[in-house]
Design an enzyme around this catalytic site. Structure first.
Site, PDB file in Angstrom:
ATOM      1  N   GLU A 128      44.785  28.011 -78.819  1.00  0.00           N
ATOM      2  CA  GLU A 128      43.751  27.102 -78.635  1.00  0.00           C
ATOM      3  C   GLU A 128      42.477  26.887 -77.803  1.00  0.00           C
ATOM      4  O   GLU A 128      41.084  26.238 -78.665  1.00  0.00           O
ATOM      5  CB  GLU A 128      44.140  25.557 -78.749  1.00  0.00           C
ATOM      6  CG  GLU A 128      45.612  25.876 -80.028  1.00  0.00           C
ATOM      7  CD  GLU A 128      45.392  25.879 -81.404  1.00  0.00           C
ATOM      8  OE1 GLU A 128      44.105  25.758 -81.386  1.00  0.00           O
ATOM      9  OE2 GLU A 128      46.373  26.502 -82.333  1.00  0.00           O
ATOM     10  N   HIS A 184      39.362  28.662 -79.653  1.00  0.00           N
ATOM     11  CA  HIS A 184      39.227  27.753 -80.403  1.00  0.00           C
ATOM     12  C   HIS A 184      37.982  26.606 -79.819  1.00  0.00           C
ATOM     13  O   HIS A 184      36.449  26.566 -80.490  1.00  0.00           O
ATOM     14  CB  HIS A 184      39.645  26.886 -81.388  1.00  0.00           C
ATOM     15  CG  HIS A 184      40.053  28.051 -82.842  1.00  0.00           C
ATOM     16  ND1 HIS A 184      39.427  28.471 -83.384  1.00  0.00           N
ATOM     17  CD2 HIS A 184      41.783  27.710 -83.005  1.00  0.00           C
ATOM     18  CE1 HIS A 184      41.300  29.157 -84.047  1.00  0.00           C
ATOM     19  NE2 HIS A 184      42.301  28.142 -83.881  1.00  0.00           N
ATOM     20  N   HIS A 196      34.912  28.427 -78.526  1.00  0.00           N
ATOM     21  CA  HIS A 196      34.069  28.112 -79.543  1.00  0.00           C
ATOM     22  C   HIS A 196      33.173  27.211 -80.036  1.00  0.00           C
ATOM     23  O   HIS A 196      32.238  27.546 -80.066  1.00  0.00           O
ATOM     24  CB  HIS A 196      35.163  28.851 -80.683  1.00  0.00           C
ATOM     25  CG  HIS A 196      34.175  29.186 -82.334  1.00  0.00           C
ATOM     26  ND1 HIS A 196      34.568  30.172 -83.521  1.00  0.00           N
ATOM     27  CD2 HIS A 196      33.386  30.136 -82.503  1.00  0.00           C
ATOM     28  CE1 HIS A 196      33.491  30.257 -83.880  1.00  0.00           C
ATOM     29  NE2 HIS A 196      32.543  29.985 -83.549  1.00  0.00           N
TER      30      HIS A 196
END
Length: 626
Positions: A411, A414, A417
């Site tokens: 996670e 993510h 990102h």
């Protein structure tokens, strides 16, 4: 580019069945305020939320004044697109606040009310902007090119405008787009009903384990105890959990069928041949990506079956059953408290460079995440990065095992990102496709596993991580490809006008489940009761989404290996891909970074890696005379 607000599906890993091969026996963690997210970063109070809704309403009125004005001048076109970008950014922030507030306690009526308000605001935004695409299509590519040449500031929107023009065959006139937008609120209930029923209202059963412990078997408890080292307990957990879903088979059949009908209707209205084509075209993904994934997965089922046979030998089980797939390959009492899990994640991210690690280190201590499981909290794990001017939010249900560390790492892949994309891109291009998003998360998981293997002190620890690597490849590649094949089957039926009941959906899932797990080859026995698993997976309400887990882990293995090998330019190309956000088509971004997911090569490389890991495990087992 669609004119609706961006809302990515919730990335609930536990419901998808990502589980690593570790056993644990940890006390319940202390749920401190410091381990919950701080939503005041979004809005200090209800009054601030209300004030922002009023600002959004004013912006939507201003957008209304743009109707019929886009062709007047390049400057007017730019001002309207600027206004659209700001309004979309605001509605995404409002929606993020509502979603996070609801998910931390699904039984809190305020959270439900906020979600409903956010849905209304999103629909208002959608209706207020329906004119944009038809008017831009009416301008045509030649006129748009001329306007871009006259106004340098308009260049920012070149890709957005190009994407709108690409969708010409599937865009209605202004009246048609307005009508479709008005139906937006009426077509989103299937997922909402599923979410509320599955997370807040199902009366979960209580089971007594072999040690006398009584467990209320909700979704979080299922993910914890399905890998119990006592086989009888595993069977008990599976029987009770999926037995409860069986009681709701008709209801969940209706909700999923409702979602499938909605997807089919939208595909038809927008003149797509089927739901899959519509879903893939949203990101301009070549159909060959989906087709190649399914073909390569089926061609390599013998590798999956080899893993199951190895699993059976290591567990000492002759008649491997579906409830054995999460059992630990190596028993371990090792626990990983949150502080240790964070440090493991930071250490494994070192190959991504000091700037990445510094930013990640600061973020994990900044109350961006809600860490521990609680009653009525949404199950699973996800990252929401839609609040552009704030920061990402991470939901976990951390349970101190190695799986929890892997999920934490996933996670935050993510989240980083989003951090990189938000820093490098304007708000209009910061949101990225799931097609790229899952590469960011699974690459970090691959780096975590590599780091753990390098630090392993003996064969027992090495087996622990090799087993985790195998289970990660099974859960993220083969399992998601299986889901993708299932989705193609059920959508295909509804696209043809056929009806589906819960029982029929179960039968379709059971056939695919048996084939992937080698029942005909004597590899594994599948109890028909466990075919209710389809009802447990929330991602099926976001059509043709989960296949991107499988494509992504194939790409991630490639990216991680090149980064670890310090291949010249590999890290820079990878970080450039993440920083690009949604400024180009996702398939092209990944291909430019070095991986073509429409070709068999990355899938064949992943399967070769999986076989290589099994070779290492078997070598250790042979050395031990097993």
């Amino acid at each position: 580019m669609p004119t609706t607000a961006l809302k990515r599906p919730v990335l609930t890993l536990l419901a998808l069945g990502f589980a690593l091969s570790t056993a644990f026996a940890a006390p319940a963690p202390i749920d401190r305020q410091a381990d919950r997210w701080d939503l005041t970063a979004l809005y200090q109070n209800d009054a601030a939320f209300d004030a922002d809704t009023k600002k959004l309403s004013a912006q939507l009125q201003q957008l209304g004044a743009c109707k019929g004005q886009l062709s007047t001048s390049p400057a007017r076109l730019k001002s309207c697109l600027d206004l659209y970008a700001e309004a979309r950014k605001r509605v995404n922030t409002l929606t993020t606040y509502a979603a996070q507030y609801y998910d931390q306690d699904t039984g809190d009526s305020k959270g439900n009310q906020l979600n409903q308000r956010a849905a209304l605001l999103g629909n208002d935004f959608s209706q207020a902007t329906t004119f944009l695409q038809p008017e831009i299509l009416a301008l045509g590519s030649k006129r748009i090119d001329a306007m871009l040449a006259k106004d340098k500031g308009l260049q920012l929107y070149r890709f957005q405008l190009s994407n709108m023009l690409r969708s010409a065959p599937h865009t209605l006139d202004a009246a048609g787009e307005q009508l479709v937008a008005q139906f937006g609120l009426a077509t989103g209930s299937a997922a909402s009903v599923y979410r509320t029923l599955a997370n807040a209202e199902i009366p979960w059963p209580t089971v007594k384990l072999s040690d006398g412990k009584e467990v209320r078997l909700d979704q979080a408890a299922y993910t914890k105890y399905r890998g119990d080292d006592q086989r009888a307990d595993r069977k008990l957990v599976f029987d009770a959990f999926f037995g409860k879903w069986k009681e709701y088979e008709r209801t969940f059949g209706e909700t999923l069928y409702g979602q499938l009908k909605t997807d089919a209707a939208y595909a038809k209205v927008r003149r797509y041949p089927d739901s899959q084509s519509a879903a893939l075209d949203a990101d301009n993904l070549p159909p060959a990506v989906y087709q190649t994934l399914i073909a390569q997965t089926n061609a390599n089922l013998p590798t999956l079956h080899r893993y199951f046979k190895l699993r059976a030998r290591m567990l000492g089980v002759k008649d491997l059953a579906y409830y054995d797939i999460y059992a630990p390959l190596l028993k371990s009492d090792r626990t990983f408290p949150l502080a240790e899990g964070k440090q493991m994640m930071l250490d494994s991210a070192a190959p991504l460079g000091p700037d990445y690690v510094k930013a990640l280190s600061a973020a994990v201590e900044a109350r961006w995440m809600d860490v521990y499981p609680r009653p009525r909290k949404v199950a699973g794990a996800y990252m929401n990065g839609d609040a552009y001017d704030v920061h990402p939010f991470v939901l976990l249900n951390y349970t101190d095992n190695y799986e929890a560390v892997s999920t934490l790492t996933h996670e935050w892949g993510h989240a980083m990102h989003s951090v990189l994309a938000n820093k490098a891109q304007p708000s209009i291009y910061a949101p990225y496709s799931i097609f790229v998003a899952e590469i960011a998360s699974t690459t970090n998981e691959a780096l975590l596993l590599d780091a753990r293997l390098k630090q392993a002190k003996d064969d027992d620890e090495r087996l622990l991580y090799l087993g985790a690597a195998l289970e990660n490849l099974r859960g993220t590649f083969f399992r998601q490809a299986m889901f993708a094949e299932f989705e193609a089957a059920i959508h295909g039926k509804v696209d043809k006008g056929e009806s589906l009941t819960g029982e029929e959906i179960t039968a379709i899932y059971a056939d695919i489940l048996k084939r992937y797990h080698g029942e005909a080859q004597g590899v594994m026995t599948i109890d028909p009761a466990y075919a209710l698993e389809w009802a447990y997976v929330p991602h099926f309400y976001h059509g043709f989404y989960v296949f991107q887990y499988a494509t992504s882990i194939a790409a991630a293995q490639d990216f991680a290996q090149r980064i670890l090998d310090k291949e010249p330019g590999a890290l820079a190309a990878y970080l450039k891909m993440l920083s690009a956000g949604g400024s180009a088509y996702p398939y092209e971004l990944v291909k430019a970074a070095g991986v073509d997911l429409a070709s068999p090569k990355p899938y064949q490389a992943l399967v070769a890696r999986m076989n290589g890991i099994m070779d290492q495990i078997e070598a250790i087992e042979a050395k031990r005379g097993k």
